[in-house]
Design an enzyme around this catalytic site. Sequence first.
Site, PDB file in Angstrom:
ATOM      1  N   TYR A   1       0.832  -1.204   0.000  1.00 22.51           N
ATOM      2  CA  TYR A   1       0.000   0.000   0.000  1.00 22.51           C
ATOM      3  C   TYR A   1       0.871   1.260   0.000  1.00 22.51           C
ATOM      4  O   TYR A   1       0.651   2.199  -0.764  1.00 22.51           O
ATOM      5  CB  TYR A   1      -0.888  -0.047   1.242  1.00 22.51           C
ATOM      6  CG  TYR A   1      -1.857   1.092   1.405  1.00 22.51           C
ATOM      7  CD1 TYR A   1      -3.046   1.125   0.686  1.00 22.51           C
ATOM      8  CD2 TYR A   1      -1.618   2.106   2.327  1.00 22.51           C
ATOM      9  CE1 TYR A   1      -3.964   2.160   0.872  1.00 22.51           C
ATOM     10  CE2 TYR A   1      -2.521   3.133   2.524  1.00 22.51           C
ATOM     11  CZ  TYR A   1      -3.688   3.155   1.787  1.00 22.51           C
ATOM     12  OH  TYR A   1      -4.589   4.170   1.973  1.00 22.51           O
TER      13      TYR A   1
ATOM     14  N   LYS B   1       1.082   4.136  -2.876  1.00 25.82           N
ATOM     15  CA  LYS B   1       0.673   5.493  -2.534  1.00 25.82           C
ATOM     16  C   LYS B   1       1.790   6.507  -2.784  1.00 25.82           C
ATOM     17  O   LYS B   1       1.532   7.644  -3.187  1.00 25.82           O
ATOM     18  CB  LYS B   1       0.212   5.557  -1.073  1.00 25.82           C
ATOM     19  CG  LYS B   1      -1.123   4.868  -0.823  1.00 25.82           C
ATOM     20  CD  LYS B   1      -2.230   5.423  -1.714  1.00 25.82           C
ATOM     21  CE  LYS B   1      -3.605   5.009  -1.280  1.00 25.82           C
ATOM     22  NZ  LYS B   1      -4.662   5.517  -2.182  1.00 25.82           N
TER      23      LYS B   1
END
Length: 301
Positions: free
Chosen positions: A165, A169
Amino acid sequence: MSMKFDGRVAIVTGAGGGLGREHALALAKRGAKVVVNDLGGARDGSGSSATAAEAVVAEIEAMGGEAIANAASVTDYAAVEAMVQAAMDKWGRVDILVNNAGVLRDKTFAKMELEDFRFVVDVHLMGAVNCTKAVWEIMRQQNYGRIVMTTSSSGLYGNFGQANYGAAKMALVGLMQTLSIEGQKNDIRVNCLAPTAHTRMTEDLGAALPLEHLGPELVSPGVLYLVSENAPTRCILGAGAGGFERAYVTLTQGIRAVGEDAPEQIEAQFAAISDRDGEIVPDMGAAQGMIELGKLQKALG
């Protein structure tokens, strides 16, 4: 309310609930026509249903707004193109894209399967790439566009168990940095939002958070500004609990180290390399090279 979106068409991905729903409702309340996109899957990306998107469209229509539901996966470029075409067929333009769709498959890197890494990157990074690519030429032809990438503090600063993640990001920040430069001449402004909010994506953290103060509706004002007529570009805006901050990727002035003992010089002077006095926010990547060449020029006299 002076910030209006009358005549503007917005696409919000992952808008069937949580942050995306609030973004879509906030845009609609101020006059935007909205494509409410949501695959309708579980938090880990499994399954699909158009029900969530249709419910948000019903909310928008109930308050007198215009919206259409779409259940395309952002990982499917053909489906994303069809979504954009549906907006063009109905309203003739696309002015705003909020890349909000996301999934979580948290595990420590030691225990994480590579497929879970790839999938999270595919949804967050490539999903945003697909949607942005599908609207980019439209915005260039219009000489107007506003795009938001949803980054995260997990990408900017790291978070245990979120290597996939966080990597995705932070990649969105790099995408934003370049697209904001390339879009400048056509008034396409590209920014990042780093939200803190209580949604199903953060429900596992509930006991540690003051949930009553972390509603996603407190983040959406930041999105409205980032997609407004007077929006900035190349901004990383933090938002949560009614607070708004700006994050920067900075560059220190550093030192010059050459010769066989250059590694030892770096070690000995790492504090000087890290000294933030005189640090800059580069306009583009070439700034790093200019600082380094400046040190060379000074050394050569």
